[in-house]
Design a protein around this motif. Structure first.
Motif, PDB file in Angstrom:
ATOM      1  N   GLY A 163       0.777  -1.121   0.037  1.00 18.13           N
ATOM      2  CA  GLY A 163       0.081   0.075   0.314  1.00 18.13           C
ATOM      3  C   GLY A 163       0.839   1.152  -0.018  1.00 18.13           C
ATOM      4  N   GLU A 164       0.426   2.399   0.197  1.00 22.76           N
ATOM      5  CA  GLU A 164       0.873   3.554   0.179  1.00 22.76           C
ATOM      6  C   GLU A 164       0.895   4.219   1.703  1.00 22.76           C
ATOM      7  OE1 GLU A 164      -1.345   4.932  -4.051  1.00 22.76           O
ATOM      8  OE2 GLU A 164      -2.306   4.687  -2.086  1.00 22.76           O
ATOM      9  N   ASP A 165       1.980   4.798   1.882  1.00 22.87           N
ATOM     10  CA  ASP A 165       2.374   5.276   3.172  1.00 22.87           C
ATOM     11  C   ASP A 165       1.727   6.695   3.387  1.00 22.87           C
ATOM     12  OD1 ASP A 165       3.158   6.427   5.538  1.00 22.87           O
ATOM     13  OD2 ASP A 165       4.966   5.461   5.291  1.00 22.87           O
ATOM     14  N   VAL A 166       0.397   6.734   4.286  1.00 20.08           N
ATOM     15  CA  VAL A 166      -0.420   7.816   4.591  1.00 20.08           C
ATOM     16  C   VAL A 166      -0.359   8.154   5.657  1.00 20.08           C
ATOM     17  CG1 VAL A 166      -1.785   7.725   2.248  1.00 20.08           C
ATOM     18  CG2 VAL A 166      -2.423   6.544   4.366  1.00 20.08           C
ATOM     19  N   SER A 167       0.699   7.790   6.492  1.00 19.60           N
ATOM     20  CA  SER A 167       0.902   8.114   7.923  1.00 19.60           C
ATOM     21  C   SER A 167       0.571   9.232   8.589  1.00 19.60           C
ATOM     22  CB  SER A 167       2.047   7.565   8.525  1.00 19.60           C
ATOM     23  OG  SER A 167       2.388   6.265   8.026  1.00 19.60           O
ATOM     24  N   LEU A 168       0.896  10.290   7.896  1.00 21.02           N
ATOM     25  CA  LEU A 168       0.953  11.851   8.224  1.00 21.02           C
ATOM     26  C   LEU A 168      -0.395  12.397   8.089  1.00 21.02           C
ATOM     27  CD1 LEU A 168       3.973  13.624   6.938  1.00 21.02           C
ATOM     28  CD2 LEU A 168       3.736  12.615   9.269  1.00 21.02           C
ATOM     29  N   ASN A 169      -1.057  11.609   7.113  1.00 22.41           N
ATOM     30  CA  ASN A 169      -2.352  12.062   6.774  1.00 22.41           C
ATOM     31  C   ASN A 169      -3.633  11.485   7.933  1.00 22.41           C
ATOM     32  OD1 ASN A 169      -1.859  13.657   4.651  1.00 22.41           O
ATOM     33  ND2 ASN A 169      -2.038  12.430   3.128  1.00 22.41           N
ATOM     34  N   VAL A 170      -3.259  10.268   8.182  1.00 22.25           N
ATOM     35  CA  VAL A 170      -4.180   9.261   8.846  1.00 22.25           C
ATOM     36  C   VAL A 170      -3.979   9.830  10.230  1.00 22.25           C
ATOM     37  CG1 VAL A 170      -4.567   7.085  10.044  1.00 22.25           C
ATOM     38  CG2 VAL A 170      -4.287   7.284   7.605  1.00 22.25           C
TER      39      VAL A 170
END
Length: 735
Positions: A163-170
């Motif tokens: 998947g795509e790393d969307v840590s900052l957004n989550v």
């Protein structure tokens, strides 16, 4: 993963039917379907811009499954029936999931649901199965990882494996816990320090979806098709601050490995999730018979419009984890679960007229008005058609019988015309050449979808332009808000933004607030029933604030004018480059477009605005009123330094002038936006892509493709410590 028992034999959902096509045409049709499915999956998962409905996609998928069931030799490893749907963008760092995230087989009607229930009962033993029924949330799949109970990262589903790393957004989503509760960790016992990966859906509430599309229409941007696409587009923002404003939520319902939790069924697991602090959908039921499953599905369908989030069906799961293990998986989906899909509710009506509305930014929006019809629990009689391309794509004409539904069960939308009921003389609709409100010529720039009225004289745009001018991010005029602006427009005091600077205390003080005096608020000299005026105190404050706004810098003025595509940052770029409104008026479109961060579309918008005589007249009146229409470059540099925390003396030297930086990965001390602003304050250029012309790449943890490209091109790579040294001293690292 251990080998699973295949108690169903063939793939779940496959039916033994007589093939409708012989082998050769079946092979041709299968190839066509794979191509179509791949194309539409790419638009759905990657671009968040679907061209067809979920129902149409599912219909093609079922047709392909039927062909491959009849002719197994036509199955290919890359067929959509053999893999999890989804794509992985190269805009985000890749993340490998702890275990594969599967798709779900669909039941498109009750007959298909009953067939699955019968196979499940036959495989596990009639009367021995308890089902957990959950609402099928129409959002974006996400996997969130925790270690020692603390949030580590979050990723999209992607292709099921990566998947795509969307840590900052989550992290900006308020219902995602950064730390699991002590109660949940105690339940894990000695496994509390294990890494776990929970799964669920990120969704956008219906009310937030409506507001987001209203803003898009007002600004001339393409609207999102439905809440799922809005959630996906919001989660994939490069700037977490944008995501934080989009009002996203989650429902969590799965995990990569249940072993550390010491739970034995789906309902026990959902209870653990609640205890841990996750947002778990309350609409869940344990059903012991197929009849109870039917009842839950019927109730969910009947009440779907009552929910503040979008659902497109019900997920039915075998509750016992041991029984799930016994049933196992097909190539793309679990055999122990199925998604019962709801049919879209559509109605027909007659399109009577297409009217044009004019928004704050001058965008002309066609709106369809049709005979009232009840859809998804409410009566609708109008729907936006967004733009001329959408009108032509759907080919709707006045007098047509049309099919309507609600996108996401919220937004009224025209699906298309019923062509066999079209009148022979029905004509294609065209956008008017003049503004329907003020009569000014309509502007349509090449390559743009929107048609616009760019006259500051347009009454339809007046109130919103005035409120934009006085707003905090623009001229920051405190005490002049919606109600007072309404009163001044009604009194004929305001016709454009320059009129603010001709107002007097008496003009405002004498305005009627619309309220009347009551005996309970005794005022000297005022009788019961007398109107209440604005008064001297409020008027004096407003006039003082308006006078103070004259000192706002040129960049703020350019933003406050409401020029399409010119936000606060672009206004500052234009001010820094040209230093005065006169130089900007004389600049060519090519000169404006050459500014980094501006480009040809913004340049065309600026020149179009400055080409309207009425707009130039307003600018001249603002100059005469004493507004600052020229910039002090030294003061701008000092302001930028103060905002970013770098030394004002160092900023004045511009030690990084001529250098280009690219930021990638996660930075700890500053966000990437903050680091970029600090670099710009010292004279650097900050871009989003790596090339041979890039001077340095600053790479934090989880840096992805940009770091790889920098290394392949031989571009110097800096870490965050080296970046801080540069921002503190202005000195570059030596080789």
């Amino acid at each position: 993963m251990t080998e699973q028992m295949n108690l169903f034999g063939d793939a779940a959902g496959a039916q033994s039917t007589e093939p409708a096509l012989s082998h050769e045409p079946a092979a041709t049709r299968a190839a066509e379907l794979r191509h179509e499915l791949d194309y539409h999956a790419y638009r759905y998962y990657m671009l968040d811009a679907p061209e067809i409905t979920d129902a149409a996609f599912d219909k093609m998928l079922v047709e392909l499954q039927e062909i491959e069931s009849a002719y197994p030799d036509l199955i290919t490893p890359t067929s959509y029936t053999q893999r999890v749907g989804g794509y992985v963008s190269d805009q985000f760092a890749p993340v490998t999931h702890m275990a594969r995230m599967y798709s779900m087989d669909d039941a498109m009607n009750l007959e298909e649901l009953d067939a699955w229930l019968e196979r499940t009962e036959n495989a596990l033993g009639a009367g021995r199965v308890t089902y957990t029924c959950e609402l099928k949330i129409d959002g974006l799949g996400v996997a969130i990882t925790y270690e020692n109970g603390a949030f580590v990262r979050a990723a999209t589903r992607g292709d099921g494996t990566t998947g795509e790393d969307v840590s900052l957004n989550v992290r900006t989503i308020q219902d995602v816990p950064m730390h699991l509760s002590e109660k949940a960790l105690v339940h894990m016992g000695t496994d509390r320090d294990r890494v776990i990966e929970v799964r669920g859906e990120v969704y956008m509430p219906k009310g937030s979806f409506v507001r987001l599309n209203d803003e898009a229409d007002a600004e001339g941007r393409d609207p999102f098709a439905n809440p799922r696409n809005a959630a996906a587009g919001s989660l994939r923002q490069k700037d977490p601050k944008v995501t934080a404003k989009r009002d996203l939520s989650t429902f969590i319902y799965a995990i990569a490995d249940t072993t550390p939790l010491h739970v034995h069924s789906q309902h026990e697991f959902l209870n653990w999730l609640r205890d841990a602090g996750f947002h778990v959908n309350p609409n869940v039921a344990s059903c012991k018979t197929p009849t109870e499953v039917h009842e839950f599905c019927a109730d969910a369908l009947a009440h779907r419009s009552d929910l503040d989030y979008d659902i497109d069906g019900v997920v039915v799961k075998v509750d016992s984890f041991q029984q799930q293990s016994d049933l196992g998986f097909t190539a793309r989906a679990p055999r122990w679960a199925i998604a019962f899909k709801f049919p879209p509710e559509e109605k027909t009506t007659v399109l009577r007229e297409i009217r044009v509305q004019v928004g704050r930014t001058g965008v002309l929006t066609p709106v369809a008005e049709f005979d009232p019809v009840t859809v998804a629990g409410s009566t609708i009689a109008r729907a936006t058609l967004h733009n001329i391309d959408e009108v032509h794509r759907k080919d709707v004409r006045v007098g047509d019988t049309i099919v309507v539904h609600k996108a996401g069960d919220v937004i009224p939308e025209i699906v298309g015309p019923v062509l066999d009921k079209r009148w022979p003389d029905a004509q294609p609709w065209q956008m008017p050449s003049t503004c329907p409100v003020c009569g000014s010529p309509v502007v349509h720039e090449e390559g743009e979808v929107a048609y616009r009225c760019v006259s500051l004289d347009c009454a339809a745009q007046l109130k919103e332009r005035l409120l934009h001018w006085v707003s905090r991010g623009c001229m920051d005029v405190d005490g002049v808000g919606d109600e007072l602006v309404d009163k001044m427009i009604a009194a004929g005091l305001l016709h454009d933004v320059a009129d603010f600077y001709q107002l007097t205390v008496e003009d405002i003080a004498g305005l009627d607030t619309g309220r009347t005096y009551a005996a309970s608020n005794a005022r000297r000299g005022v009788r019961a029933g007398d109107p209440i005026l604005v008064g001297q105190k409020t008027a004096r404050k407003a006039i003082d604030e308006i006078a103070r706004s004259k000192q706002q810098p040129l960049g703020r003025v350019l933003f406050a004018l409401g020029i399409r595509l010119v936000g606060k940052s672009v206004g500052e770029l234009l001010a820094q480059r040209f230093l005065s409104i006169d130089r900007l008026v004389l600049a060519s479109e090519e000169e404006i477009a050459s500014i980094d961060g501006v480009g040809p579309k913004i340049a065309a918008s600026v020149k179009g605005f400055l080409a309207v005589p009425e707009n130039l007249e307003v600018l001249e009146r603002l100059r005469q009123a004493g507004l600052t229409l020229e910039e002090d470059l030294g003061q701008m540099t000092a302001d930028a330094a103060a905002a970013t925390g770098v030394s004002a003396d160092l900023a004045s030297e511009q030690p990084l002038a001529g250098l280009t930086f690219v930021l990638t990965g996660t930075l700890v001390r500053r966000t990437r936006d903050e680091a970029g602003a600090a670099l710009k304050a010292l004279g650097a250029k900050v871009t989003g892509s790596v090339s041979k012309k890039t001077s340095f790449v600053v790479a934090g943890p989880k840096a992805g493709s940009k770091l790889a490209k920098a290394e392949s091109l031989g571009v110097p790579v800096l870490d965050e410590e080296q970046l801080e040294i540069i921002l503190t001293t202005g000195e570059l690292p030596t080789a």
